[in-house]
Design an enzyme around this catalytic site. Sequence first.
Site, PDB file in Angstrom:
ATOM      1  N   ARG A  46      -5.966  -1.662  -3.896  1.00 31.37           N
ATOM      2  CA  ARG A  46      -4.854  -1.362  -4.872  1.00 31.37           C
ATOM      3  C   ARG A  46      -5.138  -0.582  -5.900  1.00 31.37           C
ATOM      4  O   ARG A  46      -6.142  -0.407  -6.322  1.00 31.37           O
ATOM      5  CB  ARG A  46      -3.928  -2.695  -4.902  1.00 31.37           C
ATOM      6  CG  ARG A  46      -4.488  -3.815  -5.236  1.00 31.37           C
ATOM      7  CD  ARG A  46      -5.481  -4.043  -6.414  1.00 31.37           C
ATOM      8  NE  ARG A  46      -4.787  -3.684  -7.666  1.00 31.37           N
ATOM      9  CZ  ARG A  46      -5.202  -3.334  -8.648  1.00 31.37           C
ATOM     10  NH1 ARG A  46      -6.295  -3.274  -8.902  1.00 31.37           N
ATOM     11  NH2 ARG A  46      -4.525  -2.897  -9.803  1.00 31.37           N
ATOM     12  N   ALA A  48      -3.247   2.689  -8.372  1.00 29.20           N
ATOM     13  CA  ALA A  48      -2.767   4.213  -7.759  1.00 29.20           C
ATOM     14  C   ALA A  48      -4.046   5.110  -7.352  1.00 29.20           C
ATOM     15  O   ALA A  48      -4.055   5.435  -6.389  1.00 29.20           O
ATOM     16  CB  ALA A  48      -1.975   4.748  -8.839  1.00 29.20           C
ATOM     17  N   ASP A 233       1.696   4.416 -12.078  1.00 30.04           N
ATOM     18  CA  ASP A 233       1.786   4.635 -10.664  1.00 30.04           C
ATOM     19  C   ASP A 233       2.387   6.124 -10.254  1.00 30.04           C
ATOM     20  O   ASP A 233       2.081   6.625  -9.340  1.00 30.04           O
ATOM     21  CB  ASP A 233       2.320   3.635  -9.738  1.00 30.04           C
ATOM     22  CG  ASP A 233       1.614   2.525  -9.627  1.00 30.04           C
ATOM     23  OD1 ASP A 233       1.455   1.720 -10.506  1.00 30.04           O
ATOM     24  OD2 ASP A 233       0.774   2.290  -8.805  1.00 30.04           O
TER      25      ASP A 233
HETATM   26  O1  MRU Z   1       0.597  -3.274  -6.854  1.00 25.51           O
HETATM   27  P1  MRU Z   1      -0.844  -2.413  -7.562  1.00 25.51           P
HETATM   28  O2  MRU Z   1      -1.831  -3.763  -7.716  1.00 25.51           O
HETATM   29  O3  MRU Z   1      -1.291  -1.485  -6.861  1.00 25.51           O
HETATM   30  O4  MRU Z   1      -0.395  -2.004  -8.974  1.00 25.51           O
HETATM   31  C1  MRU Z   1      -1.400  -1.307  -9.777  1.00 25.51           C
HETATM   32  C2  MRU Z   1      -0.689  -0.866 -10.982  1.00 25.51           C
HETATM   33  O5  MRU Z   1       0.686  -1.276 -11.206  1.00 25.51           O
HETATM   34  C3  MRU Z   1      -1.502  -0.267 -11.871  1.00 25.51           C
HETATM   35  O6  MRU Z   1      -0.992  -0.321 -13.165  1.00 25.51           O
HETATM   36  C4  MRU Z   1      -1.490   1.501 -11.417  1.00 25.51           C
HETATM   37  O7  MRU Z   1      -1.533   1.540 -10.381  1.00 25.51           O
HETATM   38  C5  MRU Z   1      -2.454   2.006 -12.562  1.00 25.51           C
HETATM   39  S1  MRU Z   1      -4.019   1.807 -11.776  1.00 25.51           S
HETATM   40  C6  MRU Z   1      -5.223   2.610 -12.800  1.00 25.51           C
END
Ligand code: MRU
Length: 330
Positions: A46, A48, A233
């Site tokens: 997980r 982004a 994201d």
């Molecule tokens: O649902 P997730 O864990 O994938 O969400 C991740 C986030 O919201 C992070 O803050 C975002 O992806 C930035 S990661 C560098």
Amino acid sequence: MDLKTVLYEKGILSVLDQRRLPLEEKRVVLNTVQAVYEAIRAMIVRGAPLIGITAAYGAALSLKEDKKTWEKDFYRDLEYLSQARPTAINLKWALQQMEKAFETAKGHGRKAAFEELIREACALRDEDARLCRRIGEHLQSYIRDGGSYLTHCNAGALATAAYGTALSGFYVAREQGKTIFVWVDETRPWLQGLRLTSWELSKGNIPHKIIADSAAAFLVSRQKVDAVFVGADRIAANGDTANKIGTYGLSLACRAHHIPFIVAAPKSTFDPDCPDGDAIPIEKRPGGEILQINGTPLTLSDEEGYNPAFDITPFAHITAVITEEGPWIP
Ligand code: MRU
């Protein structure tokens, strides 16, 4: 700070299983396009940038087997992988890079194209680590010796190839000899802060404490936080930013109390096709995810949950958006 979130070694693609951390450190081998899709969907990987890099390897795996229909199947697999999660634009960005590499390589046959696409995915991974490091260097303008900061979700090494985005600033600060302290939002319902951010900050020897999400605004109001750092994201053309649910509320608290609110993200997180935050698709995950922890129900079985995974922070609430190129303005 490289936690080997995704590795391609001796012909095998493996990822760190983020559902089990920090209690279990286990790797999962991904052999097929479908396994990569499922790993992204089920949150084994997980964050982004990491979603994008893992999908890039998935695109290469589409060419692994010798099939007559490999060329047609490749485009179908790209489309399939792009549907794994809807909000992080890095997924679609990485798949576009793979499509470009495929257009050049396909004339040399399936096997050569497969090898070329694996090389391309490894290059995306290495480049992400380099860009994240640059972001951390640029973030130093907002991090002082003796400062206390707050972060939400996990925008660290675990969400990228290495270093992270929001957390990269903390690792670089530490390397530069600054003493800092970090408040870590637990981040319901997946507990990325409680489980993942705290784990990697411990590995990086960065002093921190975990707080309930509902404590964050109080700490901001009592001047216990010098700045909030979050990842993203997807960032719309006007700077509105999608990030983990709860980010918007934090931005409101920072605005009310004049605390800097910093977004850190690579340029691959920008979506010029989304004019503003209203155009960003928000993932709705199963409501049941908020009614249990680790499979243990916390309420009666006839209760229902509602579970948007991300929210939108208007650009007006953001003090600075920091990319690998430095501060960005729409
Ligand atoms: O649902 P997730 O864990 O994938 O969400 C991740 C986030 O919201 C992070 O803050 C975002 O992806 C930035 S990661 C560098």
